[in-house]
Design an enzyme around this catalytic site. Structure first.
Site, PDB file in Angstrom:
ATOM      1  N   CYS A 116       0.815  -1.227   0.000  1.00 28.56           N
ATOM      2  CA  CYS A 116       0.000   0.000   0.000  1.00 28.56           C
ATOM      3  C   CYS A 116       0.845   1.272   0.000  1.00 28.56           C
ATOM      4  O   CYS A 116       0.324   2.358  -0.221  1.00 28.56           O
ATOM      5  CB  CYS A 116      -0.947  -0.006   1.186  1.00 28.56           C
ATOM      6  SG  CYS A 116      -1.839  -1.547   1.327  1.00 28.56           S
ATOM      7  N   HIS A 240      -3.015   6.644   3.048  1.00 29.50           N
ATOM      8  CA  HIS A 240      -3.487   5.337   2.574  1.00 29.50           C
ATOM      9  C   HIS A 240      -4.882   5.093   3.145  1.00 29.50           C
ATOM     10  O   HIS A 240      -5.130   5.296   4.336  1.00 29.50           O
ATOM     11  CB  HIS A 240      -2.513   4.244   3.016  1.00 29.50           C
ATOM     12  CG  HIS A 240      -3.022   2.869   2.746  1.00 29.50           C
ATOM     13  ND1 HIS A 240      -3.680   2.548   1.578  1.00 29.50           N
ATOM     14  CD2 HIS A 240      -2.996   1.732   3.485  1.00 29.50           C
ATOM     15  CE1 HIS A 240      -4.021   1.267   1.616  1.00 29.50           C
ATOM     16  NE2 HIS A 240      -3.625   0.756   2.762  1.00 29.50           N
ATOM     17  N   ASN A 270     -10.169  -0.581   0.628  1.00 32.18           N
ATOM     18  CA  ASN A 270      -8.701  -0.572   0.594  1.00 32.18           C
ATOM     19  C   ASN A 270      -8.228  -1.140  -0.737  1.00 32.18           C
ATOM     20  O   ASN A 270      -8.342  -2.336  -0.983  1.00 32.18           O
ATOM     21  CB  ASN A 270      -8.158  -1.399   1.762  1.00 32.18           C
ATOM     22  CG  ASN A 270      -6.639  -1.421   1.814  1.00 32.18           C
ATOM     23  OD1 ASN A 270      -5.964  -1.064   0.833  1.00 32.18           O
ATOM     24  ND2 ASN A 270      -6.088  -1.857   2.927  1.00 32.18           N
TER      25      ASN A 270
HETATM   26  N1  ACO Z   1     -17.834  -8.373  11.059  1.00 32.86           N
HETATM   27  C1  ACO Z   1     -18.277  -8.527  12.315  1.00 32.86           C
HETATM   28  N2  ACO Z   1     -17.488  -8.797  13.354  1.00 32.86           N
HETATM   29  C2  ACO Z   1     -16.165  -8.897  13.076  1.00 32.86           C
HETATM   30  C3  ACO Z   1     -15.632  -8.748  11.788  1.00 32.86           C
HETATM   31  C4  ACO Z   1     -16.530  -8.478  10.745  1.00 32.86           C
HETATM   32  N3  ACO Z   1     -16.131  -8.295   9.480  1.00 32.86           N
HETATM   33  N4  ACO Z   1     -14.294  -8.900  11.846  1.00 32.86           N
HETATM   34  C5  ACO Z   1     -13.983  -9.143  13.120  1.00 32.86           C
HETATM   35  N5  ACO Z   1     -15.128  -9.156  13.871  1.00 32.86           N
HETATM   36  C6  ACO Z   1     -15.255  -9.347  15.299  1.00 32.86           C
HETATM   37  C7  ACO Z   1     -14.099 -10.092  15.904  1.00 32.86           C
HETATM   38  O1  ACO Z   1     -14.277 -11.485  15.795  1.00 32.86           O
HETATM   39  C8  ACO Z   1     -14.132  -9.609  17.330  1.00 32.86           C
HETATM   40  O2  ACO Z   1     -15.132 -10.319  18.032  1.00 32.86           O
HETATM   41  P1  ACO Z   1     -14.902 -10.741  19.573  1.00 32.86           P
HETATM   42  O3  ACO Z   1     -14.751  -9.442  20.326  1.00 32.86           O
HETATM   43  O4  ACO Z   1     -16.141 -11.501  19.902  1.00 32.86           O
HETATM   44  O5  ACO Z   1     -13.647 -11.544  19.580  1.00 32.86           O
HETATM   45  C9  ACO Z   1     -14.605  -8.157  17.198  1.00 32.86           C
HETATM   46  O6  ACO Z   1     -15.268  -8.065  15.918  1.00 32.86           O
HETATM   47  C10 ACO Z   1     -13.494  -7.164  17.238  1.00 32.86           C
HETATM   48  O7  ACO Z   1     -12.463  -7.626  16.349  1.00 32.86           O
HETATM   49  P2  ACO Z   1     -11.136  -6.842  16.162  1.00 32.86           P
HETATM   50  O8  ACO Z   1     -10.208  -7.626  15.306  1.00 32.86           O
HETATM   51  O9  ACO Z   1     -10.666  -6.381  17.508  1.00 32.86           O
HETATM   52  O10 ACO Z   1     -11.687  -5.593  15.348  1.00 32.86           O
HETATM   53  P3  ACO Z   1     -10.940  -4.255  15.037  1.00 32.86           P
HETATM   54  O11 ACO Z   1     -11.667  -3.136  15.628  1.00 32.86           O
HETATM   55  O12 ACO Z   1      -9.459  -4.355  15.278  1.00 32.86           O
HETATM   56  O13 ACO Z   1     -11.163  -4.139  13.449  1.00 32.86           O
HETATM   57  C11 ACO Z   1      -9.936  -4.459  11.424  1.00 32.86           C
HETATM   58  C12 ACO Z   1     -10.623  -5.144  12.609  1.00 32.86           C
HETATM   59  C13 ACO Z   1     -10.976  -3.658  10.663  1.00 32.86           C
HETATM   60  C14 ACO Z   1      -9.333  -5.518  10.538  1.00 32.86           C
HETATM   61  C15 ACO Z   1      -8.838  -3.503  11.970  1.00 32.86           C
HETATM   62  O14 ACO Z   1      -8.032  -4.199  12.899  1.00 32.86           O
HETATM   63  C16 ACO Z   1      -7.953  -2.949  10.881  1.00 32.86           C
HETATM   64  O15 ACO Z   1      -8.382  -2.152  10.058  1.00 32.86           O
HETATM   65  N6  ACO Z   1      -6.657  -3.327  10.861  1.00 32.86           N
HETATM   66  C17 ACO Z   1      -5.729  -2.824   9.903  1.00 32.86           C
HETATM   67  C18 ACO Z   1      -5.968  -3.472   8.580  1.00 32.86           C
HETATM   68  C19 ACO Z   1      -5.123  -2.812   7.521  1.00 32.86           C
HETATM   69  O16 ACO Z   1      -4.954  -1.627   7.513  1.00 32.86           O
HETATM   70  N7  ACO Z   1      -4.570  -3.597   6.637  1.00 32.86           N
HETATM   71  C20 ACO Z   1      -3.719  -3.006   5.658  1.00 32.86           C
HETATM   72  C21 ACO Z   1      -3.567  -3.954   4.640  1.00 32.86           C
HETATM   73  S1  ACO Z   1      -2.831  -3.122   3.359  1.00 32.86           S
HETATM   74  C22 ACO Z   1      -1.891  -4.161   2.399  1.00 32.86           C
HETATM   75  O17 ACO Z   1      -0.702  -4.091   2.424  1.00 32.86           O
HETATM   76  C23 ACO Z   1      -2.666  -5.114   1.515  1.00 32.86           C
END
Ligand code: ACO
Length: 318
Positions: A116, A240, A270
């Protein structure tokens, strides 16, 4: 990072364009097949919908052609094509070769894979080529992440999508647009975000989130220091587009109000290498950028990479 040597020939952006996957996928569409909801996706990511479809070459050709047309540059005048992508269509040859041929370019072409952060890496490379004598460089950032997303994995399927953004950079003898830059990578963190050849993206979202904010802010501060300007002087931050909460946290730490952030995340998700150019093109099309404005482009991604660049729109006279 080294400072730009005084006297190095600079460049300015003279044309831009974008392209999106042809199919729109809403949060409701995902909630029908995954254990997720529209409300959760909006609250935790800021994304409302995303676009899926096309190949890395086809999207690049579309955005690249628009950028060339806008710049009024004949394809044969381009001295180099730099294509940022982490999802090439094939292992060999580079997708930039396909795009070079389709656009009628008569020049060298290469891919840059910095996930990214890729478009900012590519822009910095292009400025380097211009400092070494190239006059016109086409820079494209494209990804088709839908092809390497596991659509049964709610941790990643709600985030990723397809798109492309392109700019034409032209040598400027009167002033440089790039005032400061930074690139970084930390290979020891690759386990948090990767895709094996032929496999899907695996991600530890929380860890990526935590590191993303830190490395974006760190890179941005290095570029601002190199450019000799403060965060308060910025007119626009083009981050990003991964998660609205990452952007909010990074802007807060940088001391930049959110209304200065370029945001297209809600409608494109994304798109990795395409994310920053899509947000930049949107801001330019909306007339958010005026001559002399200071812009910060800043990204992070798998690697884990980070990259940033401070630009003065239209070029600095000094
Ligand atoms: N829908 C509903 N519930 C979900 C989902 C979903 N899609 N995904 C996770 N949950 C649940 C989890 O199971 C968890 O449940 P629990 O509390 O019962 O265990 C709860 O929601 C919270 O999960 P978290 O992982 O703590 O959620 P978070 O607020 O961290 O959001 C996310 C997750 C959106 C992935 C976030 O961590 C994020 O954006 N991380 C960075 C991702 C990123 O920027 N990636 C870059 C990639 S770029 C590249 O190089 C390709």
């Amino acid at each position: 990072m080294p400072n730009i040597p005084s006297g190095a020939r600079g460049a300015v952006i003279t044309g831009w364009g974008s392209a999106l996957g042809e199919n729109t996928v809403t949060n409701e569409d995902l909630a029908r097949v995954l254990d997720t909801s529209n409300e959760w996706i909006i609250e935790r990511t800021g994304i409302l919908e995303r676009h899926v479809g096309g190949s890395t070459a086809s999207l690049s050709i579309e955005s690249g052609r628009k950028a060339l047309q806008m710049a009024g540059v004949d394809p044969t005048e381009i001295d180099a094509l730099v294509l940022a992508t982490t999802t090439p269509d094939r292992s060999v040859p580079a997708t930039s070769a396909t795009v070079q041929n389709a656009l009628g370019l008569k020049c060298g072409a290469f891919d840059v894979n910095a996930a990214c952060s890729g478009f900012v890496y590519a822009m910095i490379n292009a400025h380097g080529l211009i400092a070494m004598g190239a006059r016109k460089v086409l820079v494209i950032g494209t990804d088709t992440l839908a092809r390497i997303t596991d659509w049964t994995d709610r941790n990643t399927a709600v985030l990723f999508a397809d798109g492309s953004g392109a700019v034409v950079l032209e040598a400027s003898d009167t002033g440089s647009q790039l005032l400061g830059w930074d690139i970084d990578a930390d290979g020891s963190a690759e386990k948090y975000l990767y895709a094996e050849l032929g496999g899907n993206i695996k991600m530890e979202g929380k860890e990526v989130f935590r590191r993303a904010v830190r490395i974006m802010v760190d890179s941005a501060q290095k570029s601002l220091a190199a450019a000799g300007i403060t965060a308060e002087q910025l007119t626009l931050v083009v981050p990003h587009q991964a998660n609205i909460r990452i952007i909010q946290a990074a802007c807060e730490r940088l001391g930049v109000p959110m209304d200065k952030a370029a945001l297209v995340l809600q409608h494109v998700g994304n798109t990795s290498s395409a994310s920053i150019p899509l947000a930049l093109v949107d801001s330019l099309d909306r007339g958010r950028v005026k001559q002399g404005d200071y812009l910060l482009l800043v990204g992070f991604g798998a690697g884990m990479t980070a990259a940033s660049a401070v630009l003065q729109w239209g070029g600095s006279a000094s």
